[in-house]
Design an enzyme around this catalytic site. Structure first.
Site, PDB file in Angstrom:
ATOM      1  N   HIS A 174       0.834  -1.198   0.000  1.00  0.00           N
ATOM      2  CA  HIS A 174       0.000   0.000   0.000  1.00  0.00           C
ATOM      3  C   HIS A 174       0.869   1.248   0.000  1.00  0.00           C
ATOM      4  O   HIS A 174       1.834   1.357   0.769  1.00  0.00           O
ATOM      5  CB  HIS A 174      -0.935  -0.001   1.210  1.00  0.00           C
ATOM      6  CG  HIS A 174      -2.034  -1.005   1.105  1.00  0.00           C
ATOM      7  ND1 HIS A 174      -2.559  -1.669   2.192  1.00  0.00           N
ATOM      8  CD2 HIS A 174      -2.715  -1.456   0.019  1.00  0.00           C
ATOM      9  CE1 HIS A 174      -3.525  -2.476   1.788  1.00  0.00           C
ATOM     10  NE2 HIS A 174      -3.641  -2.367   0.469  1.00  0.00           N
ATOM     11  N   GLU A 214       1.700   3.357   3.095  1.00  0.00           N
ATOM     12  CA  GLU A 214       2.342   2.561   4.143  1.00  0.00           C
ATOM     13  C   GLU A 214       3.823   2.364   3.823  1.00  0.00           C
ATOM     14  O   GLU A 214       4.437   1.360   4.180  1.00  0.00           O
ATOM     15  CB  GLU A 214       1.598   1.234   4.297  1.00  0.00           C
ATOM     16  CG  GLU A 214       0.130   1.442   4.670  1.00  0.00           C
ATOM     17  CD  GLU A 214      -0.713   0.172   4.684  1.00  0.00           C
ATOM     18  OE1 GLU A 214      -0.126  -0.930   4.667  1.00  0.00           O
ATOM     19  OE2 GLU A 214      -1.955   0.284   4.704  1.00  0.00           O
ATOM     20  N   HIS A 231       2.448  -4.168   6.810  1.00  0.00           N
ATOM     21  CA  HIS A 231       1.505  -3.090   6.541  1.00  0.00           C
ATOM     22  C   HIS A 231       1.531  -2.134   7.724  1.00  0.00           C
ATOM     23  O   HIS A 231       2.197  -2.377   8.729  1.00  0.00           O
ATOM     24  CB  HIS A 231       0.094  -3.648   6.344  1.00  0.00           C
ATOM     25  CG  HIS A 231      -0.115  -4.395   5.070  1.00  0.00           C
ATOM     26  ND1 HIS A 231      -0.738  -3.840   3.968  1.00  0.00           N
ATOM     27  CD2 HIS A 231       0.227  -5.651   4.695  1.00  0.00           C
ATOM     28  CE1 HIS A 231      -0.776  -4.723   2.981  1.00  0.00           C
ATOM     29  NE2 HIS A 231      -0.195  -5.836   3.400  1.00  0.00           N
ATOM     30  N   GLU A 263       0.764  -5.502  11.048  1.00  0.00           N
ATOM     31  CA  GLU A 263       0.350  -4.097  10.995  1.00  0.00           C
ATOM     32  C   GLU A 263       1.189  -3.311  11.997  1.00  0.00           C
ATOM     33  O   GLU A 263       0.938  -3.338  13.207  1.00  0.00           O
ATOM     34  CB  GLU A 263      -1.139  -3.970  11.318  1.00  0.00           C
ATOM     35  CG  GLU A 263      -2.063  -4.655  10.314  1.00  0.00           C
ATOM     36  CD  GLU A 263      -2.323  -3.811   9.068  1.00  0.00           C
ATOM     37  OE1 GLU A 263      -1.757  -2.709   8.971  1.00  0.00           O
ATOM     38  OE2 GLU A 263      -3.103  -4.265   8.211  1.00  0.00           O
TER      39      GLU A 263
END
Length: 310
Positions: free
Chosen positions: A62, A65, A214, A275
């Site tokens: 992404h 990110e 992420h 994450e």
């Protein structure tokens, strides 16, 4: 002097320069190019080690990110330096990793998108104007800082054939029916160059474990549907212990068509979405040192595996 600067935003050119410098400085560091994006940027790897155990860590699926790319680049440099100095990384002899493991990193899966968010793609260029036009379908998403997709407007972590139809149904119900900054699944799985290249590479190297970095949330996702992967929970629990992150089930609205989902489905081996950090993407670089401290144990543990386990 450190090659990886952790106080400046990442771009595709900086990513490529760092990889080239690592290869030049350390003769045992290698790199491959998996393919190119629609706008000609290379998708690069870093390979360290000669061992039988193959692991594959990815970042920056992404665009906003991009801090995750810096995490993998810093890890590569620290591992290479520890090998050269016959030292340790996170308490583990680096030579053991070099001899027993082949660590493969793809720091920037989405170089086009990263360059849009970090300003390397300037207003007035073809790429910028394309993205700007796509963003107009989603006026509530700030541009470009809210951009997650590639510049073609496809969310690359919704491109994998693992519940892709479910992902489409969920995202369409949320209003993401057109190419744009985020959450558009594309017309079919694996039609974007970046995930196709990564999927092909994954099949080629046949890794024991994959990680997809992420941001944000400080959580670890480890499951896909009801697939039972031996050792996956135990390894995930160790990741949680060494990082302080929470091991959680993936929320239903995000539970399909991701890279780790596809890996679990196709390989029946442990795959994780990590994450990192907390807040709103793109995360501020002031968080980097804490993110790296939290994540380093996960990276080393994923490389070495658990005794007798995954």
């Amino acid at each position: 002097m450190s090659i990886v600067k952790t106080d400046v935003p990442m771009t595709s050119a900086r990513n490529d320069q760092i990889i080239d410098q690592l290869v030049e400085r350390y003769p045992f560091v290698r790199s491959e190019t998996l393919g190119q994006t629609a706008f000609g940027r290379p998708i690069r790897t870093i390979v360290i080690g000669e061992g039988e155990r193959q692991v594959l860590f990815t970042a920056a699926h992404h665009a906003n990110e991009w801090i995750t790319a810096t995490v993998l680049l810093k890890f590569a440099e620290d591992l290479a330096q520890a090998i050269e100095e016959q030292g340790t990384i996170w308490g583990v002899p680096a030579k053991n990793i070099q001899n027993l493991v082949t660590v493969r990193l793809v720091p920037m899966v989405n170089p086009d998108g990263v360059d849009l968010v970090t300003g390397a793609i300037e207003p007035g260029t073809e790429e910028y104007e394309l993205a700007l036009s796509l963003s107009r379908s989603y006026p509530r998403i700030p541009f470009p800082e809210g951009w997650k997709a590639n510049v073609m407007g496809v969310d690359l972590n919704l491109q994998y054939p693992a519940g892709w139809l479910q992902a489409r149904e969920i995202k369409f119900s949320q209003g993401y029916t057109l190419p744009g900054p985020r959450d558009y699944v594309g017309r079919a799985p694996l039609i974007q160059r970046e995930p196709r290249a990564l999927a092909d590479y994954t099949e080629e190297v046949d890794p024991r474990v994959v990680l997809a970095l992420h941001s944000q949330g400080q959580v670890i996702y480890w499951q896909f549907e009801d697939y039972d992967v031996p050792g996956a929970r135990e390894l995930g629990e160790e990741f949680a212990r060494v990082s302080g992150y929470q091991l959680e089930d993936t929320p239903y609205e995000s539970a399909f068509a991701g890279y780790k989902d596809w890996f679990i489905k196709n390989f029946r081996r442990p795959g994780y979405t990590i994450e990192v950090g907390s807040g709103q993407n793109p995360l501020p670089l002031e968080q980097f040192d804490q993110i790296y401290r939290d994540t380093l144990g996960i990276l080393v543990t994923a490389a070495t595996g658990l005794p007798g386990g995954a």
